[in-house]
Write a protein that holds these residues in place. Structure first.
Motif, short mmCIF file in Angstrom:
data_model
loop_
_atom_site.label_atom_id
_atom_site.label_comp_id
_atom_site.label_asym_id
_atom_site.label_seq_id
_atom_site.Cartn_x
_atom_site.Cartn_y
_atom_site.Cartn_z
N THR A 1 11.79 -3.91 0.64
CA THR A 1 11.90 -2.69 -0.17
C THR A 1 10.76 -1.72 0.11
OG1 THR A 1 12.97 -3.97 -1.92
CG2 THR A 1 12.09 -1.84 -2.55
N HIS A 2 9.65 -2.23 0.64
CA HIS A 2 8.46 -1.39 0.84
C HIS A 2 8.12 -1.21 2.32
CE1 HIS A 2 8.03 -2.68 -3.39
NE2 HIS A 2 7.36 -1.56 -3.56
N VAL B 1 -1.81 -11.37 -2.28
CA VAL B 1 -1.51 -10.44 -1.19
C VAL B 1 -2.72 -9.56 -0.94
CG1 VAL B 1 -0.47 -8.80 -2.81
CG2 VAL B 1 0.12 -8.66 -0.38
N TRP B 2 -3.01 -9.30 0.33
CA TRP B 2 -4.10 -8.40 0.68
C TRP B 2 -3.89 -7.88 2.11
CZ3 TRP B 2 -4.79 -13.68 0.08
CH2 TRP B 2 -5.13 -14.40 1.22
N ALA B 3 -4.67 -6.86 2.45
CA ALA B 3 -4.66 -6.34 3.83
C ALA B 3 -5.96 -6.72 4.50
CB ALA B 3 -4.50 -4.82 3.81
N GLU B 4 -5.89 -7.06 5.79
CA GLU B 4 -7.14 -7.41 6.50
C GLU B 4 -7.06 -6.96 7.95
OE1 GLU B 4 -7.32 -11.66 5.98
OE2 GLU B 4 -6.20 -12.03 7.81
N GLY C 1 6.54 4.93 8.37
CA GLY C 1 5.63 5.05 9.51
C GLY C 1 4.28 4.39 9.32
N ASN C 2 3.93 3.93 8.10
CA ASN C 2 2.63 3.28 7.86
C ASN C 2 2.77 1.78 7.63
OD1 ASN C 2 1.07 5.66 7.97
ND2 ASN C 2 1.75 6.20 5.89
N ALA C 3 3.90 1.24 8.07
CA ALA C 3 4.15 -0.19 7.84
C ALA C 3 3.25 -1.04 8.74
CB ALA C 3 5.61 -0.51 8.10
N ARG C 4 2.92 -2.23 8.25
CA ARG C 4 2.06 -3.16 8.99
C ARG C 4 2.71 -4.53 9.02
NH1 ARG C 4 -3.09 -1.04 5.51
NH2 ARG C 4 -3.18 1.02 6.44
N PRO C 5 2.43 -5.33 10.02
CA PRO C 5 3.05 -6.65 10.10
C PRO C 5 2.63 -7.54 8.94
CG PRO C 5 1.29 -6.44 11.73
CD PRO C 5 1.52 -5.07 11.16
N VAL C 6 3.56 -8.38 8.48
CA VAL C 6 3.32 -9.27 7.34
C VAL C 6 3.14 -10.70 7.85
CG1 VAL C 6 4.28 -10.23 5.22
CG2 VAL C 6 4.62 -7.80 5.77
N TYR C 7 2.05 -11.33 7.44
CA TYR C 7 1.76 -12.72 7.76
C TYR C 7 1.87 -13.54 6.47
CZ TYR C 7 -0.06 -11.47 12.37
OH TYR C 7 -0.20 -11.02 13.67
N GLU D 1 4.60 -1.34 3.93
CA GLU D 1 3.52 -0.38 3.70
C GLU D 1 2.68 -0.89 2.53
OE1 GLU D 1 2.85 4.41 2.91
OE2 GLU D 1 4.86 3.59 3.13
N TYR D 2 1.39 -1.00 2.75
CA TYR D 2 0.51 -1.60 1.75
C TYR D 2 0.15 -0.55 0.70
CZ TYR D 2 -3.10 -4.59 -0.22
OH TYR D 2 -3.84 -5.38 -1.07
N THR D 3 0.91 -0.52 -0.38
CA THR D 3 0.69 0.42 -1.47
C THR D 3 0.42 -0.35 -2.76
OG1 THR D 3 3.03 0.48 -2.06
CG2 THR D 3 2.28 2.08 -0.40
N ASP D 4 -0.05 0.38 -3.79
CA ASP D 4 -0.28 -0.25 -5.09
C ASP D 4 1.01 -0.84 -5.65
OD1 ASP D 4 -2.92 0.41 -4.96
OD2 ASP D 4 -2.76 2.18 -6.25
#
Length: 613
Positions: free
Chosen positions: A562-563, A610-613, A567-573, A592-595
């Motif tokens: 859903t998210h 969940v977090w971004a690194e 264009g700002n999507a990142r791979p999910v691990y 896309e890593y949003t609130d």
């Protein structure tokens, strides 16, 4: 044949006493805490909202959550929660809460126990109940029941096997089925070693209620008492300051003309006490207040130095005055709001005062005195305050932290809250909600460091303290990681930390039961580097889950899909955890890593999932 008595020195009794003195000074009410009403709606509303910072036995985050769910309506409820919040009985808290609110049917281990366990909704809570169950079910005498309780507490296998045999034999003789008797014995065994007796729990619950009552009805006076009593405990002080902000109670900085020795109530705010300032002793404070009350308010730094340093038996020194300057105690005097300028003239002010003191002792009078003038007025030589730039703002904040133990005017982390939010760092106060060995990300300022050598490997490692705006936590970094990050772990450095939560049991009568947490740090990055890495686009999203979350996997996938963004999507691990083993899986999904995305995942999997690194 002697009576054994335990005496506990509880700081909460000092807090109660100080709060009552504050109430008398500000409200003119002589409150007798033993006579307060036990059904005060404000007190129970405060407890039901979980606003338990500074409330005896109820202030840990996990306990606050339980109290919020329980919505206690009397002191008996509090007594039961105090007794249940221990390593053994804690597992029964959800049942206790559900049964109180009628969400779960009350069940008794045996019909004979209904009268005994009715007050606690069918849950075994107190040592007294353990002993009485042994009497009712197995025909024990009180003496035999106490021996059973002791044996359960010591957990000796041979003794427990003997006690089990006796219990089952006694129950059978009374006509209780062996299976039921065995079930009841197994119910008692893990509990008895940690259980409170009822008298102990009720005494504690009364103290919990009294502190809640004062906080609910006299919040400023109570918080002033908390701050005064916790001045030596920086983590408690930070927590109390944060609670004052939540309650819209201002904590004012020290003021050379307004501060008393302890924290005091001033027009609905709390004024920082002079004794609470580090490096300023009680003797110095007594001198300052005595001179101020006798001769009037201080008009300048020169006036202060002259009047205080020439006082007999003063405990004030040059370093004490510099400390007062650096905490802002002179800021409210006219033209005294640049601390660097005041420190610049401090030596001259002290020398003039010391010279005047020597003249007094040697009997030399001033020229003005010879002509009938006022000796005190003649002796004060005002030193002009030069026009100098103020210390940098971070230096001023460091003075506050080092000398007051807390930040008052601002917080060095305030400017980084948005970055912390983007990084989805956990607040220190939220660590109580995190399971043991869970990977966590924290953001804060390093306030203490203690490098040392590992006894096992002989290599360097480090202990350090990380503080955010909600509290502080102890961290340990072992040699394998410290070799890579030693340059990043420095006092007063603002960082983002990655590590694992590690819990140890804490069971002491004068504290809440439960666990304390520390962080096993694995990586540390300065806030600027962490922020730039996050914004560079070279990041991935990590979703952490364990076997217990298998049922919601489909919903996690739906949330990710859903998210996908624009264009700002990142791979999910996926970090899949099974026991101590962790498997890292790269999925074909992107998000896309949003609130909003983070919140949707955390609702399914919990904090720090969940977090971004």
């Amino acid at each position: 044949g002697l009576l054994k008595m335990d005496f506990l020195g509880l700081i909460n009794l000092s807090i109660l006493g100080q709060a009552i003195r504050n109430i008398e000074q500000t409200k003119g009410i002589k409150l007798e805490v033993q006579k307060i009403p036990l059904d005060d709606p404000k007190a129970f509303e405060l407890l039901g909202n979980g606003e338990c910072v500074g409330v005896f036995q109820l202030e840990s985050p996990q306990m606050r959550r339980y109290i919020q769910e329980l919505k206690p309506s009397n002191v008996r409820d509090l007594a039961a929660m105090v007794a249940l919040y221990r390593p053994g009985p804690m597992a029964h808290i959800p049942q206790f809460i559900k049964c109180k609110h009628g969400l779960e049917q009350i069940k008794y281990p045996h019909p004979w126990l209904e009268d005994l366990l009715n007050e606690t909704y069918g849950v075994i809570v107190y040592q007294d109940q353990v002993m009485q169950i042994a009497q009712i079910i197995a025909g024990y005498t009180l003496g035999q029941a106490d021996l059973l309780r002791r044996a359960m507490g010591k957990k000796k296998k041979e003794e427990m096997a003997k006690q089990r045999e006796n219990f089952l034999a006694g129950a059978t003789a009374k006509g209780v089925a062996e299976k039921t008797a065995a079930y009841i014995f197994d119910l008692l065994e893990p509990f008895a070693g940690y259980a409170f007796n009822k008298a102990h729990a009720v005494c504690y619950a009364m103290l919990s209620y009294q502190t809640a009552y004062l906080k609910a009805n006299y919040p400023v006076e109570y918080m002033a008492a908390l701050l005064a009593c916790y001045i030596e405990k920086s983590d408690k002080l930070v927590s109390c300051m944060d609670d004052c902000k939540r309650m819209n109670i201002r904590v004012l900085p020290p003021d050379i003309n307004k501060s008393l020795a302890d924290f005091s109530v001033e027009n609905g705010s709390i004024r920082f006490g002079l004794v609470a300032i580090k490096n300023v002793g009680r003797a110095a404070v007594d001198t300052i207040i005595r001179v101020r009350e006798r001769d009037g308010a201080f008009s300048s730094l020169s006036d202060f130095a002259y009047r205080v340093l020439t006082e007999e038996g003063t405990g004030v020194t040059r370093s004490v005055i510099e400390t007062l300057i650096n905490t802002g105690a002179f800021d409210q005097l006219p033209r005294h709001n640049v601390r660097r300028a005041l420190v610049h003239i401090l030596d001259d002010a002290c020398q003039i005062a010391i010279r005047a003191q020597k003249e007094k002792k040697s009997g030399q009078g001033s020229l003005m005195d010879m002509f009938g003038g006022d000796e005190d007025d003649a002796g004060i030589q005002e030193i002009p305050i030069p026009s100098l730039p103020e210390y940098p703002s971070d230096q001023l904040l460091t003075f506050e932290r080092d000398l007051l133990g807390v930040y008052i005017s601002n917080h060095p982390l305030q400017a980084h809250q948005e970055t912390f939010a983007r990084q989805n760092v956990l607040k220190v106060v939220e660590l109580a909600e995190i399971a043991d060995r869970t990977e966590v990300h924290l953001g804060g300022i390093i306030t203490q460091t203690k490098p040392f050598t590992s006894k096992k490997s002989g290599e360097p490692m480090i202990f350090f303290t990380l503080e955010d705006m909600t509290g502080s936590v102890s961290c340990t970094m072992f040699p394998s990681n410290y070799a890579n990050y030693r340059d990043q772990i420095e006092k007063d450095k603002i960082v983002i930390l990655k590590g694992k939560a590690s819990y140890r049991e804490r069971v002491r009568d004068d504290e809440e039961g439960g666990q304390t947490v520390e962080i096993l740090a694995e990586a540390v990055a300065p806030i600027s580097a962490a922020g730039s890495a996050k914004e560079s686009g070279n990041t991935r999203i990590v979703v952490q889950l364990d076997e217990s979350k298998r049922a919601v996997l489909r919903f996690v996938r739906e949330a990710i899909e859903t998210h996908r963004g624009n264009g700002n999507a990142r791979p999910v691990y996926i970090h899949a955890c099974t026991g101590q083993k962790r498997t890292i899986i790269r999925t074909p999904l992107q998000a896309e890593y949003t609130d909003d995305f983070r919140s949707s995942i955390e609702r399914l999997l919990g904090k720090q999932s969940v977090w971004a690194e």
